[in-house]
Design a protein around this motif. Structure first.
Motif, mmCIF file in Angstrom:
data_model
loop_
_atom_site.group_PDB
_atom_site.id
_atom_site.type_symbol
_atom_site.label_atom_id
_atom_site.label_comp_id
_atom_site.label_asym_id
_atom_site.label_seq_id
_atom_site.Cartn_x
_atom_site.Cartn_y
_atom_site.Cartn_z
ATOM 1 N N GLN A 16 18.265 58.574 44.596
ATOM 2 C CA GLN A 16 17.654 57.238 44.682
ATOM 3 C C GLN A 16 18.732 56.159 44.716
ATOM 4 O OE1 GLN A 16 14.352 56.367 41.915
ATOM 5 N NE2 GLN A 16 15.283 54.405 41.429
ATOM 6 N N GLN A 20 19.913 53.578 47.678
ATOM 7 C CA GLN A 20 19.925 52.112 47.537
ATOM 8 C C GLN A 20 21.270 51.542 47.969
ATOM 9 O OE1 GLN A 20 18.294 52.314 43.390
ATOM 10 N NE2 GLN A 20 17.426 50.344 43.936
ATOM 11 N N ALA A 21 22.349 52.207 47.560
ATOM 12 C CA ALA A 21 23.686 51.723 47.924
ATOM 13 C C ALA A 21 23.927 51.900 49.419
ATOM 14 C CB ALA A 21 24.751 52.475 47.127
ATOM 15 N N VAL A 279 33.017 46.200 40.576
ATOM 16 C CA VAL A 279 32.972 45.521 41.876
ATOM 17 C C VAL A 279 32.258 46.422 42.882
ATOM 18 C CG1 VAL A 279 34.336 44.517 43.739
ATOM 19 C CG2 VAL A 279 35.095 44.252 41.361
ATOM 20 N N ARG A 316 7.562 47.887 29.541
ATOM 21 C CA ARG A 316 8.385 47.269 30.578
ATOM 22 C C ARG A 316 8.441 45.742 30.451
ATOM 23 N NH1 ARG A 316 6.550 51.970 32.545
ATOM 24 N NH2 ARG A 316 7.814 53.131 34.016
ATOM 25 N N HIS A 317 7.368 45.130 29.991
ATOM 26 C CA HIS A 317 7.386 43.677 29.829
ATOM 27 C C HIS A 317 8.385 43.263 28.757
ATOM 28 C CE1 HIS A 317 3.602 44.101 32.034
ATOM 29 N NE2 HIS A 317 3.784 42.854 32.399
ATOM 30 N N LEU A 320 12.030 43.960 30.066
ATOM 31 C CA LEU A 320 12.540 43.035 31.086
ATOM 32 C C LEU A 320 12.608 41.596 30.594
ATOM 33 C CD1 LEU A 320 10.906 44.677 34.196
ATOM 34 C CD2 LEU A 320 13.356 44.498 33.725
ATOM 35 N N ALA A 321 11.961 41.335 29.473
ATOM 36 C CA ALA A 321 12.071 40.000 28.886
ATOM 37 C C ALA A 321 13.412 39.814 28.174
ATOM 38 C CB ALA A 321 10.912 39.749 27.919
ATOM 39 N N VAL A 325 19.015 42.262 31.246
ATOM 40 C CA VAL A 325 18.688 43.680 31.400
ATOM 41 C C VAL A 325 18.554 44.041 32.884
ATOM 42 C CG1 VAL A 325 16.675 45.208 31.254
ATOM 43 C CG2 VAL A 325 17.664 44.238 29.181
ATOM 44 N N HIS A 326 19.271 45.076 33.301
ATOM 45 C CA HIS A 326 19.110 45.646 34.644
ATOM 46 C C HIS A 326 18.420 46.993 34.478
ATOM 47 C CE1 HIS A 326 21.748 42.646 36.446
ATOM 48 N NE2 HIS A 326 22.556 42.832 35.416
ATOM 49 N N LEU A 327 17.187 47.061 34.913
ATOM 50 C CA LEU A 327 16.417 48.297 34.761
ATOM 51 C C LEU A 327 16.531 49.138 36.026
ATOM 52 C CD1 LEU A 327 14.329 50.144 33.356
ATOM 53 C CD2 LEU A 327 12.542 48.661 34.320
ATOM 54 N N HIS A 328 16.690 50.433 35.830
ATOM 55 C CA HIS A 328 16.571 51.402 36.924
ATOM 56 C C HIS A 328 15.498 52.401 36.515
ATOM 57 C CE1 HIS A 328 20.103 50.077 39.265
ATOM 58 N NE2 HIS A 328 20.457 49.596 38.087
ATOM 59 N N ASP A 329 14.350 52.265 37.109
ATOM 60 C CA ASP A 329 13.191 53.104 36.801
ATOM 61 C C ASP A 329 13.146 54.192 37.863
ATOM 62 O OD1 ASP A 329 10.601 54.153 36.528
ATOM 63 O OD2 ASP A 329 9.745 52.206 35.974
ATOM 64 N N GLY A 331 10.804 56.237 38.375
ATOM 65 C CA GLY A 331 9.448 56.487 38.845
ATOM 66 C C GLY A 331 8.901 57.855 38.470
ATOM 67 N N ARG A 356 23.587 41.953 22.963
ATOM 68 C CA ARG A 356 22.530 42.284 23.915
ATOM 69 C C ARG A 356 22.135 43.749 23.814
ATOM 70 N NH1 ARG A 356 23.289 38.874 29.505
ATOM 71 N NH2 ARG A 356 22.819 36.903 28.520
#
Lengths: 365, 365
Positions: A16, A20-21, A279, A316-317, A320-321, A325-329, A331, A356
């Motif tokens: 996945q 994406q990359a 980078v 998830r709410h 992500l609040a 936060v960078h989420l990778h779900d 699925g 954090r």
């Protein structure tokens, strides 16, 4: 020539993130995977076939300019068959060595790389002799198919050695001295087609129940000498293997030195932080290497931490609040011990990161 | 409820980048697009249909939890039909207003937003009267379907007004005073389902031949007061429209003030820098808004510049060999004036950015 059509054996979360990359570089992916709904299906075509299915492999090979894989527990003859018609990277030779702990250890020893004392175990006599030589505690690991702490037994007493091996179905194993280390570090590198090698900074990894839970990168308290020690080993191995692509070494940090624990011929969970924290990510550099493009800058952009989401997904709410936060779900459906996703946080300061991170861990753990 | 199945009208590069961002949140995309090989096809399903095809729209609506779009030149009744069964964001009302320059200007004027003096042109008499009132130079723009400088005529002399309008096929137009501005700035904001609004820092944009070539963000020499001025206008418009999703305002910077040039009800080329240059990108925040998730931090992480690749692609090896280059290749064939991709660079310092940018511009321009 730029090789755009990339075949991947395996369509899980690593596929996945490769996809994406790769999309940014106009790469096109086909993921061969027996699962009905592999995570990577959204970033390329899904070719549903078993990993040892000759027809599936032939279809993949015919449709692609280059084939890679996202895990090493593959049927070697199938990969070798693909390589007769289509480039495969990392090479079948690298796969053959790394996918088998006995070959891997022998390769490392022959290359003069520091590893824990070990012995190959293919008989009861081997086991008895090796336990006597190496002493206890020692670790018995299956030569094949081990991951996330599976396929391992700790032997504290020579009397229990035979039972441990029986639990592992008397498969081919390695027995190794139990190393007392201060921490586990890992180095993710990529070698291009032109032989150029780039190294991400070392990450420090924390496991629970054999599963990676948390990586911090750059690992705190890493001297330039330690980073160089790791890079020197990686460069030697990559050159020796004429490797193309991303490569991961897990180290034990013992005193001032690094001992190689194991190798992975692929992008790695302990390098997921590079998506937002470097980078150029491990995924992009693997794709660049496959395509024959120059590698990107592997430097960290700040202080990063990666937390795996294992077994159950937090709300998830609420997740992500949390700021930054960078989420990778991935699925996936929830299942005990299953990696469902991960979160990365990057902060300009180490203390900011810890603040954090504490909030993320409070929600995920 | 988290809305995972996202339909997108349009499958170009904006769809591609939406898809890449959405995959990390386990969103699933269907892109409706008449093209055979739209850029976004690699990050979701491609539903091949015309934008005014009722059957295609119905299929999309039935398969999705929420529908959005990546460009505003859509057939409004088709979008309204989708909205009878499936949520559409931004709303058909927002689309209706923004896709037509006359309605857009009237909406802005009614909201008390600073804009250039303008007049709606639907007849030759309108045009004559408006040129007399507004004076020259003035700009004649078609009410519909203008982009990248297309559908515009500069009128320097009242004698040439009728000819200019004839060149635009005497379509409905707006005539506006030609504003002398020091620079163009743009603000990309996102409003969530809960009414929360986040703002990226203002970007400064440079065009050539009507096409955006370069954005720098955060724009240099932006005072807190100027950023607040922009945000205040954006918030008013977003709230007035009960908007959900990402929204872009292009401003003229005149003295200490901002005048709105135009609106886009979507992610925007001048916000592409946010993928690598902000904590959360415009694409991720649009997806978060659609899914009903909390919005992410829009802050910049350094000094960023985005350079469009227009018409012809530079040598990819030379481009990717430049340090810190993030390439986004849209996988399109070359054509004069066509946006083929873009490059983003991020640097901790403004001077470092300029150095890296010079090398990129030398190759791309």
């Amino acid at each position: 020539m730029i090789r755009r059509r990339i075949g991947v054996l395996g369509g899980g979360q690593l596929g996945q993130m490769l996809g994406q990359a790769g999309v940014s570089l106009a790469a096109e992916f086909i993921f061969l995977d027996p699962a009905e709904t592999p995570s990577a299906r959204h970033v390329g075509r899904h070719l549903r076939a078993g990993f040892a299915d000759a027809a599936g492999a032939a279809t993949l090979a015919a449709a692609c300019d280059v084939v890679t894989y996202e895990f090493e527990h593959l049927d070697l003859p199938t990969v070798q068959a693909i390589a007769t018609t289509t480039e495969v990277h990392p090479s079948p030779r690298a796969l053959k060595i790394v996918q088998d702990r006995i070959r891997q250890k022998e390769f490392l020893a022959a290359a003069g790389i520091a590893i824990a004392p070990f012995a190959a175990i293919t008989s009861a006599a081997d086991l008895t002799a090796a336990v006597a030589t190496l002493g206890t505690p020692c670790l018995l690991k299956t030569a094949r198919d081990g991951y996330d702490g599976k396929g391992q037994r700790l032997i504290r007493d020579p009397l229990h050695a035979a039972a441990a091996w029986a639990e592992l179905q008397q498969q081919r194993c390695v027995l190794e001295t139990f190393v007392t280390f201060s921490r586990e570090l890992s180095l993710v590198s990529t070698r291009g087609r032109d032989g150029a090698v780039v190294f991400h900074p070392l990450a420090v990894n924390h496991h629970r129940d054999g599963i990676l839970r948390l990586s911090r990168a750059p690992a705190p308290d890493v001297t330039a000498a330690l980073q160089t020690q790791a890079e020197t080993m990686a460069r030697r191995l990559l050159n020796e293997l004429a490797y193309v692509g991303t490569f991961t070494i897990e180290f034990f940090h013992v005193g001032d030195a690094l001992i190689v624990n194991e190798l992975a011929p692929r992008v790695h969970n302990s390098g997921h932080w590079t998506i937002e924290g470097a980078v150029t990510s491990q995924f992009e550099n693997h794709v660049r290497a496959l395509m024959g493009l120059p590698l990107g800058d592997p430097a960290a952009t700040g202080h990063a931490a990666m937390v795996n989401i294992v077994g159950t997904f937090p709300d998830r709410h609420r997740l992500l609040a949390l700021p930054g936060v960078h989420l990778h779900d991935y699925g996936k459906t929830e299942r005990p011990g299953r990696k469902l996703g991960h979160v990365t946080i990057v902060d300009p300061t180490a203390s900011g990161l810890e603040q954090r991170l504490a909030a993320v861990l409070a929600l995920i753990e």
